[in-house]
Scaffold this motif. Structure first.
Motif, PDB file in Angstrom:
ATOM      1  N   ARG A 115       0.828  -1.201   0.000  1.00  0.00           N
ATOM      2  CA  ARG A 115       0.000   0.000   0.000  1.00  0.00           C
ATOM      3  C   ARG A 115       0.870   1.261   0.000  1.00  0.00           C
ATOM      4  NH1 ARG A 115      -2.936  -3.490  -0.941  1.00  0.00           N
ATOM      5  NH2 ARG A 115      -4.854  -4.177   0.124  1.00  0.00           N
ATOM      6  N   PRO A 116       0.365   2.376  -0.563  1.00  0.00           N
ATOM      7  CA  PRO A 116       1.082   3.647  -0.426  1.00  0.00           C
ATOM      8  C   PRO A 116       1.272   3.986   1.041  1.00  0.00           C
ATOM      9  CG  PRO A 116      -0.700   3.827  -2.029  1.00  0.00           C
ATOM     10  CD  PRO A 116      -0.887   2.512  -1.343  1.00  0.00           C
ATOM     11  N   GLY A 117       2.429   4.507   1.373  1.00  0.00           N
ATOM     12  CA  GLY A 117       2.718   4.837   2.760  1.00  0.00           C
ATOM     13  C   GLY A 117       3.447   3.735   3.503  1.00  0.00           C
ATOM     14  N   ASP A 118       3.518   2.537   2.934  1.00  0.00           N
ATOM     15  CA  ASP A 118       4.269   1.461   3.572  1.00  0.00           C
ATOM     16  C   ASP A 118       5.748   1.830   3.672  1.00  0.00           C
ATOM     17  OD1 ASP A 118       2.045  -0.104   3.935  1.00  0.00           O
ATOM     18  OD2 ASP A 118       2.419  -1.420   2.216  1.00  0.00           O
ATOM     19  N   VAL A 119       6.398   1.255   4.664  1.00  0.00           N
ATOM     20  CA  VAL A 119       7.803   1.536   4.941  1.00  0.00           C
ATOM     21  C   VAL A 119       8.647   0.324   4.567  1.00  0.00           C
ATOM     22  CG1 VAL A 119       9.470   2.053   6.776  1.00  0.00           C
ATOM     23  CG2 VAL A 119       7.232   3.180   6.753  1.00  0.00           C
TER      24      VAL A 119
END
Length: 360
Positions: free
Chosen positions: A180-184
């Motif tokens: 997902r977008p925002g994953d690290v």
């Protein structure tokens, strides 16, 4: 009149170059090592025609995962140094860490050793390393094969490969669509070259620079040969611990192709992983190769792991927990990037490397 008192000796397997007795002696020597690498599910013992492994009724919808690999030309270094008890660890690492990427727990491994002439002590050393790797990975060494190939391989030559099998629940598979977008993105430290890029490393260090394998290198704190034979880190149990403690989206095993190409394999369309080179240190061996071979950065990064051997992608809220788990397991790790939405260019790279390494 024909003299039959001394009939000519007939051809035999031994005269053709295959020593069955040496093979049996090798089995005697490596048996104690192989017995170390087991699990409760293993049925029977050494010596059977097939290894048996019981899948107990503890799974809901189990899927078997399989991976096959070898060690590559790192074996040439082992043969040159006459050190044979480490490449087996490399072999296990290359197999089981591909299995765990999809979330599979490695169950068992079977090896294949092709050798020009069976020297029992050498075969036992190879299997010693394979067994040690299986212990580190938590899987069983279920069986294997040693094949003597006189005429095809020189007496001191050998090659090794293995196939491993793991298991994962169907609804727990780790795959790109989870990202997902925002994953690290967390990078786990490699132990050095691991088992990729040795054709280039050997060409630069041994052919071009003519560095002796037995020579001490101050930057390494040991000999060049010892540095080049450092076993590949096995991440299987570390990754399984992360799965148990966090909501890991995917893993990426950094092998041939380097960090960017391997991470791109688990990045879905429409997202991009942005990595910052300044977030992790690069081991000295990579700088030595780049310097002596005047190897360009792009070539280094698509050939070697550059200090990151495994990558985990996970939600931002799980980062602290993940790093605590890895630190407790003595795995050096860093936050090396994040995932964001890609632009309108659907052909743009799914991984970008930005910035520069501090000491490279």
């Amino acid at each position: 009149m024909t003299d039959n008192s001394h009939p000519p000796t007939g051809a035999s397997y031994a005269s053709a170059g295959v020593d069955i007795d040496a093979g049996e002696r090798a089995v005697e020597l490596f048996a104690p090592h192989a017995k170390r690498a087991t699990r409760p599910e293993v049925m029977g013992g050494l010596g059977g025609f097939a290894g048996l492994f019981s899948l107990k009724n503890t799974y809901r919808q189990p899927l078997l995962a399989s991976s096959t690999d070898g060690v590559g030309t790192k074996i040439a270094v082992a043969q040159a140094m006459d050190v044979h008890n480490t490449v087996g660890i490399d072999l296990v690492a290359m197999v089981v860490d591909d299995l765990v990427v999809c979330g599979a727990e490695p169950l068992f491994l079977q090896d294949y050793i092709a050798i020009g002439k069976v020297v029992p002590e050498h075969v036992a050393s190879i299997v010693e390393g394979i067994a040690e790797g299986c212990v580190r990975a938590g899987c069983a060494l279920l069986g294997g094969e040693t094949a003597e190939h006189p005429g095809l391989m020189a007496p001191g030559e050998y090659d090794i490969s293995a196939t491993g099998v793991g298991i994962v629940e169907a609804d727990e598979i780790l795959q790109a669509e989870n990202v997902r977008p925002g994953d690290v993105i967390i990078g786990m430290a490699s132990s050095g070259l691991h088992s990729n890029g040795y054709s280039l490393a050997r060409h630069v260090l041994l052919d071009l620079a003519r560095l002796p394998l037995e020579g001490h290198v101050e930057e390494f704190g040991r000999t060049l040969g010892e540095e080049m034979l450092e076993p590949t880190r096995i991440y299987a149990l570390d990754c399984l611990s992360l799965i148990a403690e966090t909501d890991v989206r995917v893993f990426s095993h950094v092998t041939g192709g380097g960090l960017a190409e391997n991470l791109a394999r688990v990045m879905p369309r429409g997202l991009v992983a942005r990595l910052d080179r300044g977030r992790w240190p690069v081991p000295a061996i990579f700088g030595t190769i780049a310097h002596h071979g005047r190897v360009e950065q792009a070539e280094m990064e698509r050939t070697f792991n550059m200090g990151v051997g495994m990558v985990a992608v996970l939600p931002e809220e799980d980062v602290d927990r993940a790093q605590a788990v890895l630190t407790a397991r003595h795995v050096q790790n860093w936050v090396i990037g994040h995932v964001e939405k890609a632009g309108d260019d659907t052909d743009a790279p799914r991984v970008t490397l930005e910035g520069s390494h501090a000491r490279f």
